[in-house]
Motif scaffolding. Structure first.
Motif, PDB file in Angstrom:
ATOM      1  N   ILE A  32       0.792  -0.936   0.045  1.00  0.00           N
ATOM      2  CA  ILE A  32      -0.115   0.192   0.005  1.00  0.00           C
ATOM      3  C   ILE A  32       0.762   1.074  -0.032  1.00  0.00           C
ATOM      4  N   ALA A  33       1.761   1.358   0.891  1.00  0.00           N
ATOM      5  CA  ALA A  33       2.547   2.521   1.082  1.00  0.00           C
ATOM      6  C   ALA A  33       3.914   2.135   1.603  1.00  0.00           C
ATOM      7  N   PRO A  34       4.787   1.457   0.855  1.00  0.00           N
ATOM      8  CA  PRO A  34       6.104   1.192   1.115  1.00  0.00           C
ATOM      9  C   PRO A  34       6.965   2.316   1.629  1.00  0.00           C
ATOM     10  N   GLY A  35       6.903   3.486   0.946  1.00  0.00           N
ATOM     11  CA  GLY A  35       7.665   4.701   1.454  1.00  0.00           C
ATOM     12  C   GLY A  35       7.623   5.281   2.898  1.00  0.00           C
ATOM     13  N   PHE A  36       6.349   4.731   3.528  1.00  0.00           N
ATOM     14  CA  PHE A  36       5.867   5.126   4.891  1.00  0.00           C
ATOM     15  C   PHE A  36       6.800   4.273   5.568  1.00  0.00           C
ATOM     16  N   SER A  37       7.572   3.315   5.318  1.00  0.00           N
ATOM     17  CA  SER A  37       8.290   2.379   6.369  1.00  0.00           C
ATOM     18  C   SER A  37       9.343   3.235   6.895  1.00  0.00           C
ATOM     19  N   ASP A  38       9.786   4.417   6.337  1.00  0.00           N
ATOM     20  CA  ASP A  38      10.623   5.134   6.953  1.00  0.00           C
ATOM     21  C   ASP A  38      10.106   6.092   8.170  1.00  0.00           C
ATOM     22  N   ASN A  39       8.960   6.367   8.317  1.00  0.00           N
ATOM     23  CA  ASN A  39       8.210   7.103   9.464  1.00  0.00           C
ATOM     24  C   ASN A  39       7.207   5.978  10.022  1.00  0.00           C
ATOM     25  N   PRO A  40       7.839   5.345  11.247  1.00  0.00           N
ATOM     26  CA  PRO A  40       7.169   4.479  11.868  1.00  0.00           C
ATOM     27  C   PRO A  40       5.802   4.969  12.499  1.00  0.00           C
ATOM     28  N   GLN A  41       5.395   6.206  12.733  1.00  0.00           N
ATOM     29  CA  GLN A  41       4.301   6.812  13.285  1.00  0.00           C
ATOM     30  C   GLN A  41       3.286   6.863  11.947  1.00  0.00           C
ATOM     31  N   LYS A  42       3.605   7.128  11.008  1.00  0.00           N
ATOM     32  CA  LYS A  42       2.746   7.245   9.590  1.00  0.00           C
ATOM     33  C   LYS A  42       2.464   5.996   9.270  1.00  0.00           C
ATOM     34  N   HIS A  43       3.491   4.837   9.284  1.00  0.00           N
ATOM     35  CA  HIS A  43       3.053   3.786   8.718  1.00  0.00           C
ATOM     36  C   HIS A  43       2.204   3.070   9.740  1.00  0.00           C
TER      37      HIS A  43
END
Length: 528
Positions: free
Chosen positions: A114-125
């Motif tokens: 869905i959003a692999p780019g969010f993995s760098d931001n744990p809160q957003k993930h």
């Protein structure tokens, strides 16, 4: 009821839904802007929404409707009821199993799909996982609702199915109004919106379920069994699901790629809402009405009527879509400013990015609508494989271009890839229809299309100059009511110019419209 009136019935419900959708997006832009909560919500909502359009609207409008119509013709209402119950048992069981698996796998799905780019931001993930987990059961409600809607469309009862989606926006507007009244922060609003999506799914299912009962078909639950009819449906539905949801597949891919850049996901979603108005009102209405009408004409051997239905549908879609595409291209920034530029959205200065995306989507709009008009020519003949192959080519084009353009262009690069993929898909669909002899040359259509393009170009040129002259009244510093009034004047003037030129140079005529309405009424009466 004439073909034009059927389009109008479906389009009126869709228009109401889209207008409420605008109100919803305006409130959401003010409440959560294009920040991390907005990115998380839009990414999470995109997932069940894509599945809904793939395995519900796309599959059932393409596969279920012709088979249901055939059952009505062959075995009457009782046979159609039996077929519906067989499908309902299998569909409900499959959806329940899918939902359980998806809920358990949601953290992995968000991280890798869905959003692999969010993995760098744990809160957003983690927020995306939580919101997607709340919303995913919406898929069950909307898939069953899509089945009921397909039944209603086959029975020529269009309004309930068209009006049901309005309630998603009504409920979410109520959630946003409550959050504003109580002073909730963006995080609380994001969670409330997710629960609102789930509630809206239940309400929409209830509306079409009641409408089907009023139409004389009461569906009971049958033990899931792969009967010959259900097997035939599954064979048709899988490729139809992919084909019917090609735009959504491309959007899901775009969302995954865009997750690598802050605010890109929400910027794409906000621009998507604007161009979905003409796409939904015109394209979806034509696809919903054309499929059962075309299937009936082909089943009765009336090839002349089938050809007329296809040509008039394309004529209708281009007549209304070309000016919308031209307006989005030259007025994207004033449109975005009036609709969204307030609250958190204004604070993030997102207008230029969203406007650029919207202008590019405008270039792809005619293709997206033509896909809706061309695919019934395959589905009504129970050919769902060919459009699926074209859809796969379109997805490959979209992925390749999006990955190539995103590093330099950002979110507008994803919109460019989507528009190009749409035109590639539309061109392939039309070429094969012509090659197979399923799309005969229609002289009135061929002579009107270039004239409609010219009328839209004249309108775009005038609007471009007018926007430049009226820039002080459309600037961010101008009061909102001044911006809105100026934009309304431009839209009204553009409409007058387009229709005046289109009718003046022969792109359209009142006589043509009257003949199509009468022809549609006659064919409808003959079929009833």
């Amino acid at each position: 009821m004439s073909l034009v009136k059927k389009f109008a019935t479906v389009a009126s419900g869709t228009l109401m839904s889209r207008l409420f959708g605008f109100v919803r997006e305006m409130l959401m832009a003010a409440a959560i802007g294009t920040g991390p909560v907005a990115d998380a919500f839009y990414a999470a909502f995109q997932f069940p929404n894509t599945f809904r359009r793939l395995f519900a609207e796309g599959a059932f409008n393409a596969a279920f409707v012709p088979l249901f119509a055939k059952e009505i013709e062959a075995h009457g209402t009782e046979g159609a009821k039996r077929f519906s119950e067989e499908v309902f048992g299998v569909l409900f069981t499959a959806l329940l199993a899918l939902t359980i698996v998806m809920e358990l796998a949601m953290p992995l799905l968000v991280r890798f799909l869905i959003a692999p780019g969010f993995s760098d931001n744990p809160q957003k993930h983690d927020l995306t996982v939580a919101l997607a987990t709340i919303m995913f059961p919406y898929l069950i409600c909307m898939s069953l609702a899509a089945m009921m809607s397909g039944m209603l469309n086959s029975l020529r009862r269009y309004f309930a199915a068209a009006i049901a989606p309005v309630f998603l926006n009504i409920i979410l507007i109520a959630v946003l109004a409550n959050g504003w009244y109580r002073g909730h922060d963006s995080l609380a609003v994001g969670y409330a919106l997710s629960w609102g999506v789930l509630a809206a799914g239940i309400v929409q299912l209830a509306i079409v379920w009641i409408a089907v009962r009023h139409a004389g078909i009461s569906i009971g639950f049958r033990r899931p069994r792969l009967t010959p009819n259900v097997k035939r449906l599954l064979i048709l539905a899988l490729p139809a699901a992919i084909t019917g949801g090609i735009t959504q597949i491309n959007q899901l891919i775009g969302t995954a790629i865009a997750s690598g850049q802050n605010s890109a996901v929400s910027s794409l979603a906000l621009a998507d809402r604007v161009y979905q108005l003409p796409l939904g009102v015109v394209g979806v209405a034509v696809a919903i009405v054309l499929l059962p009408e075309l299937a009936r004409a082909l089943k009765s051997g009336n090839l002349k009527e089938a050809a007329n239905l296809q040509n008039r549908s394309v004529e209708f879609t281009l007549f209304l879509t070309l000016p919308a595409a031209a307006a989005l291209l030259v007025m994207s920034e004033p449109i975005v400013r009036v609709l969204y530029e307030r609250g958190q959205f204004a604070a993030s200065n997102s207008t230029p990015t969203v406007a650029a995306i919207l202008a590019i989507f405008g270039l792809g709009l005619p293709a997206f609508v033509l896909i809706k008009a061309f695919t019934p020519g395959y589905f009504a003949r129970e050919d769902t494989r060919t459009p699926m192959i074209f859809a796969a080519v379109s997805v490959a084009v979209n992925i390749s271009l999006a990955l190539a353009l995103f590093p330099t262009m950002g979110a507008p690069g994803i919109a460019t890839a989507s528009a190009v993929a749409g035109w590639v898909n539309a061109a392939m669909l039309l070429a094969v229809l012509i090659r197979r002899g399923h799309w005969g040359a229609d002289i009135p259509l061929l002579t009107r299309i270039p004239r409609l393009v010219l009328a839209a170009a004249v309108m775009a040129g005038v609007l471009h100059m007018a926007v430049a002259r009226l820039e002080p009244y459309l600037a961010s510093s101008a009061p909102l009511h001044t911006q809105a009034l100026t934009l309304a004047v431009l839209v009204s003037a553009g409409s007058v110019i387009y229709f005046a030129v289109a009718f003046g140079i022969g792109g359209a005529s009142l006589g043509m419209i009257r003949r199509n309405i009468k022809r549609g009424a006659a064919s409808s009466q003959a079929g009833e």
